[in-house]
Design a protein around this motif. Structure first.
Motif, mmCIF file in Angstrom:
data_model
loop_
_atom_site.group_PDB
_atom_site.id
_atom_site.type_symbol
_atom_site.label_atom_id
_atom_site.label_comp_id
_atom_site.label_asym_id
_atom_site.label_seq_id
_atom_site.Cartn_x
_atom_site.Cartn_y
_atom_site.Cartn_z
ATOM 1 N N GLN A 139 4.302 18.610 2.319
ATOM 2 C CA GLN A 139 4.152 17.814 0.984
ATOM 3 C C GLN A 139 4.428 18.501 -0.243
ATOM 4 O OE1 GLN A 139 4.552 15.072 0.181
ATOM 5 N NE2 GLN A 139 2.994 13.924 -1.046
ATOM 6 N N LEU A 140 3.758 20.035 -0.455
ATOM 7 C CA LEU A 140 3.897 20.534 -1.590
ATOM 8 C C LEU A 140 5.295 21.110 -1.948
ATOM 9 C CD1 LEU A 140 1.855 21.129 -3.701
ATOM 10 C CD2 LEU A 140 1.196 23.151 -2.426
ATOM 11 N N LEU A 186 7.531 18.794 -3.225
ATOM 12 C CA LEU A 186 7.272 18.461 -4.708
ATOM 13 C C LEU A 186 7.755 19.701 -5.493
ATOM 14 C CD1 LEU A 186 3.811 17.336 -4.491
ATOM 15 C CD2 LEU A 186 5.522 15.911 -5.277
ATOM 16 N N ARG A 244 5.697 26.140 -6.657
ATOM 17 C CA ARG A 244 4.156 25.713 -6.186
ATOM 18 C C ARG A 244 3.721 26.075 -4.789
ATOM 19 N NH1 ARG A 244 0.812 20.528 -7.037
ATOM 20 N NH2 ARG A 244 -1.220 21.605 -6.575
ATOM 21 N N GLU A 294 3.438 18.622 -15.250
ATOM 22 C CA GLU A 294 2.718 17.593 -14.656
ATOM 23 C C GLU A 294 1.179 18.434 -14.249
ATOM 24 O OE1 GLU A 294 4.778 20.251 -11.317
ATOM 25 O OE2 GLU A 294 5.243 19.292 -13.381
ATOM 26 N N ALA A 306 -9.131 18.496 2.634
ATOM 27 C CA ALA A 306 -7.732 18.251 2.751
ATOM 28 C C ALA A 306 -7.211 18.031 4.006
ATOM 29 C CB ALA A 306 -6.595 19.001 2.008
ATOM 30 N N VAL A 363 -8.817 15.056 5.612
ATOM 31 C CA VAL A 363 -8.422 13.744 5.202
ATOM 32 C C VAL A 363 -6.848 13.272 5.777
ATOM 33 C CG1 VAL A 363 -6.951 12.621 3.190
ATOM 34 C CG2 VAL A 363 -9.516 13.553 2.702
ATOM 35 N N ILE A 364 -6.236 14.403 5.943
ATOM 36 C CA ILE A 364 -4.719 14.408 6.672
ATOM 37 C C ILE A 364 -5.127 13.848 8.063
ATOM 38 C CG2 ILE A 364 -2.666 15.586 7.412
ATOM 39 C CD1 ILE A 364 -3.112 17.373 4.740
ATOM 40 N N ASN A 392 -6.351 10.327 8.068
ATOM 41 C CA ASN A 392 -5.592 9.090 7.793
ATOM 42 C C ASN A 392 -4.239 9.086 8.786
ATOM 43 O OD1 ASN A 392 -6.748 8.056 5.448
ATOM 44 N ND2 ASN A 392 -5.500 9.443 4.056
ATOM 45 N N GLU A 444 -12.032 11.284 0.711
ATOM 46 C CA GLU A 444 -10.647 11.292 0.014
ATOM 47 C C GLU A 444 -10.811 11.608 -1.453
ATOM 48 O OE1 GLU A 444 -8.595 7.719 0.855
ATOM 49 O OE2 GLU A 444 -7.138 8.779 2.283
ATOM 50 N N GLU A 456 -0.035 16.141 -9.902
ATOM 51 C CA GLU A 456 1.096 15.814 -9.259
ATOM 52 C C GLU A 456 1.394 14.457 -9.306
ATOM 53 O OE1 GLU A 456 3.705 17.712 -8.552
ATOM 54 O OE2 GLU A 456 2.770 19.787 -8.264
ATOM 55 N N GLY A 502 -0.186 8.125 -3.763
ATOM 56 C CA GLY A 502 -0.638 8.678 -2.645
ATOM 57 C C GLY A 502 0.683 9.351 -1.753
ATOM 58 N N GLN A 503 1.744 8.644 -1.948
ATOM 59 C CA GLN A 503 2.955 9.378 -1.501
ATOM 60 C C GLN A 503 3.335 10.767 -1.944
ATOM 61 O OE1 GLN A 503 4.884 7.987 0.986
ATOM 62 N NE2 GLN A 503 6.016 9.735 1.061
ATOM 63 N N ASN A 504 2.887 11.121 -3.098
ATOM 64 C CA ASN A 504 3.043 12.337 -3.823
ATOM 65 C C ASN A 504 1.645 13.246 -3.629
ATOM 66 O OD1 ASN A 504 5.686 12.670 -5.382
ATOM 67 N ND2 ASN A 504 5.128 10.511 -5.183
ATOM 68 N N CYS A 505 0.554 12.611 -3.064
ATOM 69 C CA CYS A 505 -0.527 13.602 -3.140
ATOM 70 C C CYS A 505 -0.651 14.654 -2.181
ATOM 71 C CB CYS A 505 -1.763 12.662 -2.878
ATOM 72 S SG CYS A 505 -3.185 13.231 -2.713
ATOM 73 N N THR A 506 -1.124 15.836 -2.922
ATOM 74 C CA THR A 506 -0.856 17.033 -2.115
ATOM 75 C C THR A 506 -2.057 17.235 -1.033
ATOM 76 O OG1 THR A 506 -2.068 18.001 -3.801
ATOM 77 C CG2 THR A 506 0.469 18.177 -3.812
ATOM 78 N N VAL A 507 -3.099 16.476 -1.175
ATOM 79 C CA VAL A 507 -4.181 16.451 -0.160
ATOM 80 C C VAL A 507 -4.188 15.270 0.731
ATOM 81 C CG1 VAL A 507 -5.683 18.110 -1.364
ATOM 82 C CG2 VAL A 507 -6.021 15.643 -1.849
ATOM 83 N N GLY A 508 -3.111 14.448 0.567
ATOM 84 C CA GLY A 508 -2.924 13.163 1.638
ATOM 85 C C GLY A 508 -3.658 12.189 1.298
ATOM 86 N N ILE A 509 -4.047 11.828 0.006
ATOM 87 C CA ILE A 509 -4.982 10.587 -0.140
ATOM 88 C C ILE A 509 -4.134 9.465 0.037
ATOM 89 C CG2 ILE A 509 -6.580 9.364 -1.824
ATOM 90 C CD1 ILE A 509 -7.199 12.128 -3.012
ATOM 91 N N ASN A 510 -4.498 8.419 0.791
ATOM 92 C CA ASN A 510 -3.963 7.243 0.730
ATOM 93 C C ASN A 510 -4.417 6.175 -0.232
ATOM 94 O OD1 ASN A 510 -2.569 4.828 1.564
ATOM 95 N ND2 ASN A 510 -3.208 5.149 3.784
ATOM 96 N N ARG A 541 -4.550 2.246 -0.101
ATOM 97 C CA ARG A 541 -5.526 1.698 0.744
ATOM 98 C C ARG A 541 -6.784 1.908 -0.210
ATOM 99 N NH1 ARG A 541 -3.997 -1.720 4.020
ATOM 100 N NH2 ARG A 541 -6.197 -1.093 5.217
ATOM 101 N N ARG A 574 6.941 2.149 1.232
ATOM 102 C CA ARG A 574 5.948 2.946 1.301
ATOM 103 C C ARG A 574 4.593 2.153 2.263
ATOM 104 N NH1 ARG A 574 7.270 4.825 -3.807
ATOM 105 N NH2 ARG A 574 6.146 2.885 -4.823
ATOM 106 N N LEU A 604 10.935 5.828 0.012
ATOM 107 C CA LEU A 604 9.633 6.063 -0.189
ATOM 108 C C LEU A 604 9.189 6.508 -1.402
ATOM 109 C CD1 LEU A 604 8.804 8.175 3.211
ATOM 110 C CD2 LEU A 604 7.980 5.922 2.786
ATOM 111 N N GLU A 605 10.219 6.852 -2.299
ATOM 112 C CA GLU A 605 9.939 7.379 -3.814
ATOM 113 C C GLU A 605 10.163 6.190 -4.651
ATOM 114 O OE1 GLU A 605 11.641 10.946 -5.153
ATOM 115 O OE2 GLU A 605 12.598 11.200 -3.453
#
Lengths: 266, 410
Positions: free
Chosen positions: A61-62, A65, A69, A147, A237, A240-241, A244, B25, B34, B101-109, B112, B306, B334-335
């Motif tokens: 994911q990172l 982006l 980074r 950002e 993290a 969470v991954i 989910n 989360e 981000e 959430g789609q862009n979340c770097t720690v995967g938070i949904n 929801r 999404r 998705l974006e």
């Protein structure tokens, strides 16, 4: 070498560890207070495992982006994990050697044929961590991407890790200066920080003790700082991954795991 | 309405409506920022106080103030009501599009998480806002959140020459927004389903009640179980094996949440209309002979792309039109960027929704599209509204409206 305050250090480590355990226990109590949802281990199927591996270890994911980074974060991630692994392994082998269950591995890695491997591992991943922290600071204060939202604790944590890495290199170089060995060449970064290069030729024992205290105690203090810092995401993290991904697997959405496709690199 | 809240203290726990993973989360957010770049509400308001990380930070502070060790020992802190009201506005101003959430770097949904934070604020008597408050009563009385009579659900748009059967393996659910606010869209759906040639059934207008999405998304969950059971049992009685719907929000809640409220797996599968139509094209049961020499641009609805991952079928359907040139928005699949209609925020934060809708229109015009193609009744209604008094104009057409028009004679 001056004697090092081992008793005080271990007392400090135990206190920090207990605090970490207690803080995580408190958080755990808080988390499970939420609405009850079932979690079946049967949901941990291949798509879940694959997504978890991609996201946690490769941080896909990172990467999508920002490649820069991602590179910085990968350096910090792998540097931190690998050095923690090295320290933990050495500590466990030390404990096992006390009860003669280490199969000679403690001696092998501490001064035997495995010693160069330990040095190379420590210096290489120390360098990786250092590069990651320096990159993060440069990105934050020189490149200033729009950002980026951060507070002072971010900077404190990055500088903290940077200083810990630096003190590790200095400690190694001071030990090399105080008790030289034929295998010192393997510590390719430690050699750069040799005290003589900086005009320090006297009082090396004191320098060594002070640097050791800084490095060892700041390393242990991370345990206590972790639940209150952004380092917590290193534990949460991946959790969470996994949660989910497992939830999606259980729900069997129309296009799971296609919905976890990430955007292309920009 | 939701449970009584008059006696609840501001120091009451904030976590009763969150699952353990949602609590994790909230702790996992690193405030990296981000998500700011992709948030459509940020794009039009530039207000960092309502940004995704700020909402999570505020909620985390509420949890700390009421559930931390200090709160347990010294007593939970009474949180300033103004702060709670600010948070409520922030969480209800969100379109719940899920781009963060789609862009979340720690995967938070987040798609929801936000509805659950809204539910908590509803429990505390701070939400919902404005017209959203009227939805439970309207649904209770008329079966739809608009409070319109059930007898007007199908009659203004349903083609007279089409018959639906009493029982069939395929059923069509029109949805409230389509049936009351986007007639060309639902009419197009029925015409295309008819053209496929497979008999389909529909519930009578008084039985086809709200799918529950408007209540779910505004945190008013009390009626959900009843609505879901009522609908599922009605379709089951008609021997339905596939339920087809064109509204992405309905499809989303049907696929993701209906099994939870129903208490077990649904006795039928859920399909978006584009999935059914793309399948019919692939199987040769549908063919478009007429050529359309136009440049069209397709907008992905948030809850379709999404939400449930349906991104290629609408494009597959459009590619079956001879002569068409399919354009893409800069942010697609998705974006995709929210058109402003999502999350029931349009009912309260009208200016934001119009501004977002106009950004969608402007980009479509900038790309020299002849038509803007939508596949969501909320997008359809809101983007049409956004075009009123806007300098830029473009024909806005629903995907099934377009296909049904091309299937007809001449």
């Amino acid at each position: 070498m001056h004697p090092r305050p081992w008793i005080l250090f271990w007392f400090f480590v135990i206190c920090c560890h207990l605090y970490l355990d207690y803080s995580l226990y408190r958080r755990w109590k808080g988390w499970i207070r939420g609405m009850k949802t079932g979690f079946a281990m049967s949901r941990l199927k291949m798509p879940v495992v694959r997504i978890w591996l991609y996201e946690v270890f490769l941080q896909r994911q990172l990467f999508s982006l920002s490649v820069m980074r991602w590179l910085i974060h990968q350096c910090i991630f792998w540097g931190f994990i690998s050095l923690t692994f090295l320290s933990l392994t050495k500590f466990i082998l030390l404990l096992l050697s006390r009860i003669s269950l280490d199969a000679g591995l403690h001696d092998f890695f501490s001064w035997g044929a495995g010693y160069p491997f330990t040095k190379l591992w420590g210096d290489f991943f120390g360098l990786i961590l250092f590069a990651g922290c320096a990159g993060a600071l440069a990105r934050r204060f020189v490149l200033r991407p729009v950002e980026t939202a951060h507070d002072q604790t971010d900077t404190f944590l990055t500088v903290y890790l940077l200083l810990m890495t630096l003190s590790g290199f200095m400690l190694e170089s001071l030990r090399m200066a105080l008790s030289p060995s034929d295998l010192d060449n393997y510590a390719f970064i430690g050699g750069i920080f040799m005290p003589a290069r900086f005009g320090i030729v006297a009082g090396l024992g004191t320098w060594h003790a002070v640097t050791w205290i800084f490095h060892a105690f700041s390393g242990a203090a991370i345990l206590a700082y972790l639940p209150h810092s952004k380092l917590l995401h290193s534990l949460l993290a991946p959790l969470v991954i996994a949660l989910n991904a497992a939830e999606e697997e259980g729900r069997k959405d129309m296009y799971w795991p296609k919905t976890k496709q990430y955007r292309p690199i920009r | 309405m939701s449970s009584p809240t008059c006696c609840m203290k501001n120091s009451d726990s904030f976590t009763k409506n969150l699952t353990p993973s949602q609590r994790i989360e909230i702790d996992a957010c690193t405030q990296c920022g981000e998500c700011l770049d992709c948030c459509p509400v940020q794009q039009v308001t530039k207000n960092p106080d309502i940004s995704p990380p700020e909402k999570i930070r505020m909620f985390r502070e509420f949890i700390m103030a009421t559930d931390s060790l200090k709160a347990k020992i010294l007593g939970a802190k009474e949180i300033d009501r103004k702060l709670l009201e600010d948070f409520t506005r922030a969480v209800f101003e969100c379109t719940t599009c899920g781009a963060c959430g789609q862009n979340c770097t720690v995967g938070i949904n987040t798609q929801r998480l936000w509805p659950m934070l809204r539910k908590e604020m509803v429990r505390r008597g701070l939400g919902p806002l404005g017209p959203q408050k009227e939805m439970p009563e309207a649904i209770g009385k008329t079966g739809n959140p608009y409070g319109k009579p059930a007898e007007e659900r199908y009659s203004p748009w349903f083609p007279e020459d089409i018959q639906v059967v009493e029982k069939a393996p395929v059923a069509y659910y029109a949805g409230c927004t389509g049936a009351y606010e986007a007639h060309p869209m639902v009419k197009g759906d029925v015409l295309v389903l008819h053209a496929i040639g497979e008999p389909f059934t529909m519930l009578p207008p008084e039985e086809e009640v709200c799918c529950g999405f408007p209540l779910f998304i505004t945190g008013q969950h009390d009626m959900l179980e009843g609505l879901v059971k009522r609908l599922v049992e009605a379709y089951q009685a008609r021997d339905v094996k596939t339920l087809v719907c064109s509204c992405p929000c309905c499809v989303n809640i049907m696929a993701r949440d209906w099994p939870l409220y129903y208490g077990r797996e649904l006795p039928f599968r859920i399909r978006h209309i584009t999935q059914a139509v793309a399948g019919a094209f692939a199987a040769g049961r549908l063919k478009i002979e007429r050529e359309l020499r136009e440049r069209i641009i397709y907008h992905d609805p948030c809850y379709l792309s999404r939400g449930v991952g349906i991104m290629e079928e609408p494009r597959d359907v459009l590619k079956n039109i001879p002569g068409i040139e399919l354009l893409e928005f800069d942010h697609n699949r998705l974006e995709s960027r929210c058109c402003g209609a999502g999350g029931a925020a349009r009912k309260v934060y009208h200016e934001n929704a119009v501004a977002m809708g106009r950004l969608t229109i402007d980009e479509a015009v900038r790309k020299k599209a002849d038509k803007l193609i939508l596949s969501c009744p909320a997008c359809y209604a809101k983007v049409h509204e956004a075009m009123q008094d806007h300098k830029t104009k473009i024909p806005i057409v629903d995907i099934m409206e377009l296909i049904s028009g091309l299937l007809g004679k001449g």
